[in-house]
Design an enzyme around this catalytic site. Structure first.
Site, PDB file in Angstrom:
ATOM      1  N   ASP A  25       0.805  -1.253   0.044  1.00  0.00           N
ATOM      2  CA  ASP A  25       0.094  -0.007   0.006  1.00  0.00           C
ATOM      3  C   ASP A  25       0.942   1.343  -0.011  1.00  0.00           C
ATOM      4  OD1 ASP A  25      -2.111  -1.510   0.281  1.00  0.00           O
ATOM      5  OD2 ASP A  25      -2.377  -1.750   2.150  1.00  0.00           O
ATOM      6  N   LYS A  85       1.710   2.057  -5.143  1.00  0.00           N
ATOM      7  CA  LYS A  85       2.163   1.838  -6.378  1.00  0.00           C
ATOM      8  C   LYS A  85       1.424   1.903  -7.649  1.00  0.00           C
ATOM      9  CE  LYS A  85       2.207  -2.412  -4.349  1.00  0.00           C
ATOM     10  NZ  LYS A  85       2.204  -1.838  -2.792  1.00  0.00           N
ATOM     11  N   GLY A  93      -4.602  -3.983  -3.693  1.00  0.00           N
ATOM     12  CA  GLY A  93      -5.679  -3.013  -4.160  1.00  0.00           C
ATOM     13  C   GLY A  93      -4.916  -1.733  -4.598  1.00  0.00           C
ATOM     14  N   HIS A  94      -4.705  -1.465  -5.839  1.00  0.00           N
ATOM     15  CA  HIS A  94      -4.043  -0.391  -6.270  1.00  0.00           C
ATOM     16  C   HIS A  94      -4.761   0.761  -6.776  1.00  0.00           C
ATOM     17  CE1 HIS A  94      -0.074  -3.427  -7.124  1.00  0.00           C
ATOM     18  NE2 HIS A  94      -0.876  -3.239  -5.969  1.00  0.00           N
ATOM     19  N   GLN A 115       1.963  -6.022  -3.289  1.00  0.00           N
ATOM     20  CA  GLN A 115       2.208  -6.163  -1.943  1.00  0.00           C
ATOM     21  C   GLN A 115       3.608  -5.371  -1.705  1.00  0.00           C
ATOM     22  OE1 GLN A 115       1.378  -9.512  -3.330  1.00  0.00           O
ATOM     23  NE2 GLN A 115      -0.566  -8.308  -3.007  1.00  0.00           N
ATOM     24  N   ARG A 151      -5.394   0.604   8.728  1.00  0.00           N
ATOM     25  CA  ARG A 151      -3.948   0.104   8.579  1.00  0.00           C
ATOM     26  C   ARG A 151      -3.318   0.483   9.828  1.00  0.00           C
ATOM     27  NH1 ARG A 151      -3.599   2.708   2.632  1.00  0.00           N
ATOM     28  NH2 ARG A 151      -4.618   0.993   1.546  1.00  0.00           N
ATOM     29  N   SER A 195       5.488  12.118  -3.737  1.00  0.00           N
ATOM     30  CA  SER A 195       4.254  12.444  -3.991  1.00  0.00           C
ATOM     31  C   SER A 195       3.611  13.197  -2.701  1.00  0.00           C
ATOM     32  CB  SER A 195       3.632  11.163  -3.992  1.00  0.00           C
ATOM     33  OG  SER A 195       2.181  11.005  -4.094  1.00  0.00           O
TER      34      SER A 195
END
Ligand code: GDP
Ligand code: IMO
Ligand code: MG
Length: 426
Positions: free
Chosen positions: A13, A16, A40-41, A222, A303, A410
């Site tokens: 997470d 990517k 999950g991207h 991952q 998370r 980012s």
């Protein structure tokens, strides 16, 4: 041309999906090499947010071929849902997506076995996404698996039934209750959809593309600390999430690998069970979770959050041969007046600066240094000249410690919220 690789250096997470989407205009092919719908991207652009699980993150751009490589495990039910959602958004999937004949299939019983195995572990459970990843890779290495190429054979149904029979025996061992029949019809609908897609010998396709000077980006799923060999075993996934996984997961030789982009958050997160030395089980962790919207893109689970961990990052850089770093979610730290960086671990009274064999049963105490925060809203920044001084110091400190340049920073989830520091990406 050589194959560039983009992969996560932490526990997944890292962002990517966003960066693959940002880089896609520079590539002819985007290829996933391992994992499956446990991934999950997330991509954001034009005010829309998309989450991809199986399909590579180049799918929204024109003139790019997206390859689901042999190292990926595919759940036909989830793949169909993804494709249906993309078609609804007007994405012409048929021209942009190919699937390897050698990719293994996740059966409904693999998902049941994942759930049964986790339930049997009780408090020691891995915290799997329950997508059937572990059992499918077990059948692959145990030489029992079914591959995409098999669905075109007349005896596919017999092979399917034989494997399901084995799985039923295992489910009996776990004493696990289930209703298989309701899971089977969406599975076979998904299989019928895959039959209509371009199913190819992807290793030949990719090597021809290399010969013809096409540019290829391999998209990891991952993160390095979830790698089955080098992650925090047994709290890992069941594939090689590292650069080596690109070679086996796509059929690309090691001497064909070019740049390795290692992507990490300006802090650290983990979802599921397992050790996390810099975890903040307190209000600071809560602040990170809130600011970073840290909830799983696949399962919605909160998370776990903590400070950045240099011994773990150095290890990940070493294992992957990272040539360029990409730092994500710097904006999440905007309101912190001071930022901690874990430089060492203390284990059994000893101070170390590397990742040891056992961080699962040993008590690992993180040792921190502290840097000043920047207290600036980064999300509105457009260029490198606007970076606040304290952020530049944070970046330069990490570069010095990690000995690899940070090429991109980012500052928000959108495609456009990306600051480039390296001319290669300009
Ligand atoms: P992946 O699995 O590595 O593709 O990452 P995920 O999509 O699971 O999680 C990353 C999350 O952070 C997503 O919700 C992204 O939209 C979001 N994100 C990515 N980059 C940034 C960033 O620079 N700042 C913020 N605030 N969010 C980001
Ligand atoms: P992306 O590609 C974060 C974690 C699970 C669990 C462990 C094993 O979005 O970064 P599995 O379902 O593979 O058996 O789960 O790995 N996990 C991830 N965590 N991001 C992911 O993918 C993950 N894929 C698996 O939470 O702890
Ligand atoms: Mg994710």
């Amino acid at each position: 041309m050589k194959v560039d690789v983009l992969l996560g250096l932490q526990w997944g997470d890292e962002g990517k999906g966003k960066i693959v989407d940002v880089l896609t205009p520079k590539y002819n092919v985007i290829a996933r090499f391992q994992g499956g719908p446990n991934a999950g991207h997330t991509l954001e652009f034009d005010g829309i947010k998309h989450v991809l699980h199986t399909i590579p993150s180049g799918i929204f751009r024109n003139n790019v071929m997206n390859v689901v490589g042999n190292g990926v495990v595919i759940d036909p039910v989830i793949l169909k849902k993804e494709i249906d959602a993309l078609i609804k958004l007007g994405v012409d999937v048929s021209n942009r997506l190919t699937i390897s004949k050698k990719a293994h299939l996740i059966l409904p019983t693999h998902r049941l076995l994942d759930a049964a195995s986790e339930a049997s572990k009780g408090k020691e459970k891995i915290g799997s996404t329950l997508k059937g990843i572990g059992p499918t890779y077990m059948d692959k290495t145990g030489r029992n698996g079914l591959r995409v190429g098999d669905i075109f054979e007349n005896n596919f149904r017999q092979k399917y039934d034989a494997l399901v029979e084995k799985h039923k025996q295992l489910l009996k061992f776990y004493n696990f209750e289930y209703n298989l029949s309701e899971l089977e019809s969406p599975f076979f609908e998904g299989i019928n959809l895959i039959k209509k897609l371009p199913v190819i010998d992807s290793e030949h396709f990719l090597n021809k593309a290399i010969q013809n000077n096409k540019s290829i980006l391999a998209e990891g799923a991952q993160g390095t600390l979830l790698d089955v060999d080098f992650g925090s075993y047994p709290f890992v996934t069941s594939s090689n999430t590292t650069t080596a996984g690109t070679c086996t997961g796509l059929g690309v030789a090691p001497n064909k690998i070019g740049e390795v982009f290692g992507i990490f958050k300006a802090y650290c997160t983990r979802v599921g069970g397992g050790p996390f030395p810099t975890e903040l089980d307190n209000e600071i962790g809560e602040q990170l979770r809130k600011a970073g919207h840290e909830f799983g893109a696949t399962t919605g689970r909160p998370r776990r959050c903590g400070w950045i961990d240099l011994p773990a990052l150095k290890y990940a850089i070493m294992i992957n041969g990272v040539t360029k770093l990409i730092m994500m979610k710097a904006d999440v730290l905007d309101s912190f007046s001071s930022i901690k960086v874990c430089t060492h671990y203390r284990i059994d009274g000893e101070l170390i600066d590397y990742m040891p064999f056992d961080i699962v049963s040993k008590k690992v105490e993180p040792v921190y240094t502290e840097l000043k925060g920047w207290n600036t809203d980064l999300t509105k920044l457009n260029s490198i000249d606007e970076l606040p001084n304290n952020l530049i110091q944070y970046i330069e400190y990490l570069e010095k410690e990690l000995n690899v340049p940070i090429s991109m920073v980012s500052v928000g989830p959108d495609r456009n919220q990306t600051i480039v520091r390296d001319k290669v990406f300009a």
